[in-house]
Scaffold this motif. Sequence first.
Motif, short mmCIF file in Angstrom:
data_model
loop_
_atom_site.label_atom_id
_atom_site.label_comp_id
_atom_site.label_asym_id
_atom_site.label_seq_id
_atom_site.Cartn_x
_atom_site.Cartn_y
_atom_site.Cartn_z
N PRO A 188 42.96 -3.12 17.80
CA PRO A 188 44.29 -3.52 18.29
C PRO A 188 44.90 -2.52 19.25
CG PRO A 188 44.39 -2.84 15.99
CD PRO A 188 42.94 -2.91 16.35
N ARG A 189 44.37 -1.31 19.30
CA ARG A 189 44.92 -0.30 20.23
C ARG A 189 44.28 -0.39 21.61
NH1 ARG A 189 47.74 3.87 17.38
NH2 ARG A 189 47.45 3.67 15.13
N LEU A 190 43.24 -1.21 21.72
CA LEU A 190 42.53 -1.30 22.99
C LEU A 190 43.22 -2.27 23.94
CD1 LEU A 190 38.81 -1.33 21.82
CD2 LEU A 190 40.12 0.55 22.78
N PHE A 191 44.41 -1.88 24.40
CA PHE A 191 45.05 -2.69 25.44
C PHE A 191 45.69 -1.77 26.46
CE2 PHE A 191 49.64 -2.53 24.48
CZ PHE A 191 49.62 -1.87 23.26
N GLY A 192 45.80 -2.28 27.67
CA GLY A 192 46.36 -1.47 28.75
C GLY A 192 45.51 -1.62 30.01
N GLY A 193 45.33 -0.52 30.73
CA GLY A 193 44.60 -0.56 32.00
C GLY A 193 43.14 -0.21 31.83
N GLN A 194 42.53 0.35 32.90
CA GLN A 194 41.08 0.57 32.89
C GLN A 194 40.62 1.58 31.86
OE1 GLN A 194 41.21 1.51 37.03
NE2 GLN A 194 40.71 3.65 36.69
N GLU A 195 41.57 2.42 31.36
CA GLU A 195 41.20 3.40 30.33
C GLU A 195 40.64 2.71 29.08
OE1 GLU A 195 44.28 2.72 31.26
OE2 GLU A 195 45.42 2.17 29.47
N VAL A 196 40.99 1.43 28.93
CA VAL A 196 40.50 0.67 27.77
C VAL A 196 38.97 0.61 27.77
CG1 VAL A 196 40.38 -1.69 26.85
CG2 VAL A 196 42.59 -0.71 27.51
N PHE A 197 38.39 0.51 28.96
CA PHE A 197 36.93 0.39 29.03
C PHE A 197 36.23 1.63 28.51
CE2 PHE A 197 37.98 -2.79 32.39
CZ PHE A 197 37.45 -3.88 31.73
N GLU A 198 36.82 2.81 28.78
CA GLU A 198 36.20 4.05 28.29
C GLU A 198 36.15 4.07 26.77
OE1 GLU A 198 38.28 7.36 30.14
OE2 GLU A 198 38.28 6.14 31.98
N ALA A 199 37.34 3.78 26.17
CA ALA A 199 37.41 3.77 24.70
C ALA A 199 36.50 2.69 24.13
CB ALA A 199 38.85 3.55 24.27
N ALA A 200 36.46 1.53 24.77
CA ALA A 200 35.67 0.42 24.25
C ALA A 200 34.19 0.70 24.38
CB ALA A 200 36.04 -0.87 24.99
#
Lengths: 212, 407
Positions: B217-229
């Motif tokens: 649920p914390r994986l939202f926002g801009g392109q930084e999401v891809f790194e975490a994902a």
Amino acid sequence: MKPLRIAVAKGRLEQKTLDLLEFMGMDCSCAADKGRKLIIPIDGGKLEMVLAKAPDIITYVEHGVCDIGIVGKDTIMESGQSLFEVMDLGFGKCRMVLATYKDKDFYKGFAAKTVATKYPNIARNYFEAKGMDVDIVKIEGSVELAPLLDLADGIVDIVETGSTLKANGLEEKEVIAHLSARLIVNIASMKMRKEEIQSFLNRLELALKGVK
Amino acid sequence: MKTYQLITPKGTKDILLEECEAKRWIEARLRQVYTGYGYHEVVTPGIEYLDVFQAGGCNTGSENMFKLIDNEGRILVLRPDSTAPIARMVSTRLKHSVRPVRLFYNQRVYRQKGMYTGKSTETSQMGIELIGANTSKTDLEVIAMAAEALESCCKQEYRIEIGHCGFFEALIGRLEADDNQKEQIRLLIGAKNYAALNDLLDTLDQGETAAALKLLPRLFGGQEVFEAAGEIFEDAQTKKILDNLRWIYYSLIQMGLKKSVMLDLGFVNDNNYYTGVIFQGYIQGTGEAVLSGGRYDQLLSRFGDPMPAIGFGVNVDRLTKLRLAQGPQDDLSVPQILVYGEPGYEVLCLQYAQTLRQQPGMIVENALLGSREECLAYAQSKGISKLHIVGQTIEIISVEAAGGARG
């Protein structure tokens, strides 16, 4: 840019919230002499605090006229539908319980039971999950009166210390949910103003650790 | 006896004058976008058999539908959404047409809402369905078009948020938990209830899957999401979904949508309706999504014609409200000329008005009143600037200077 708007339930949660905001380094002086004002600028207007009754907080946040809300879990369970519940603030702790006479077995017998409560949705969901039909009577004031007056077999209500129950010969039978103050966020605000809200949440989280 | 002849049913309203103009303006802009991409309009019945919307055919629960019984005892519902009826229509009437099929609709949907919540039960939706294609290119086209649709009819800042239901489904499939617990987890992720989600997962599992679900649920926002994902989705199945989403995201950025496009990988599905990419549109000043859509590859198979599909719907009422909130934009058009026929010249007057209307944009109203004085007063109160009086000759009166000056 419009300031973030935070709706806070009047009363107990209000003071706790102000303490937290102060701890976060925000200037809350306007709250001290607010008089009858319902919208209070915080930190020189960077934040707006709206004081409202608990169920209205849900309404304001769901409609997006307030971005954030601080409200008890009981209110969310009773009337919250589409919002983000992002933080357990840990204060305002109490529990939602089923209570009845001290020596009475609520479930005994086959007759349909009557339950008095200020929280008809919570009561209904609870008994529905048990596959039980109960008659629910909504009471606005002291719910403990209903079994004393023989209107109900039991009550579903919030208990903090249990002293009111005890004084009236009632006893907590089952815990339905553990409650505390929660931070809720409007779904669109969470998306449209992510940075502001996230930074507010981060500071709040730090402040919570500090206050404890 | 209490009667209700003066009010509209709860959750419905009359739409009149300026509001109606604003609504039609929004519809015209959306229509222009949709037809420009080669979509054709369809209209489905206002009532359908309940069966059309059951068993995953709709993301509105049947308890929230308005029901009727027909004279053979079958249950009918007021259309709660347009996608299932269009899927029914495509699988039957358009079974042998060339694929993909591009259709759009502009119709009202009906859903029961709680009392006194300020929410409408009747909503105008205008959306598209693209049926018979399931490439990333298709997803990109539809999402780009969704952005264009919002851009075409609102001045405010907007966001298109994209996600995919495959992440949650892959993770929950790996978690050892009973159905009840899985449902709990789904609701908690949907509500971004981080604390309760962590507590529940801690009692179930300590492994990688639980850790990934906590993060979801914390994986939202801009392109930084891809790194975490990228760190939690390493298996072939979810990595492929992630790569696909990344391609769509960066393609939209190339199209100049950097400010408007964002991600939320924590999207969870109601009723297992969506099967792939999902997206929502938000506009500054609205508390809820004004556009929502996604891929629903299973729906058509329910009607006997398995086919991938994707679509979205726009809440026209919400956009209308936003347009009205910006102040008057669509002035109600006032007739330029009021024509009045003297007694005996009624037919001539009607014919005269017809010739005047041949000028493009000319609005001419026939006066239905009894005397020229009444006509003059009427024209003044309605703001009509010219009164033409048809008799033996045609007399033209400027209404602003109603006191004197003729001709």
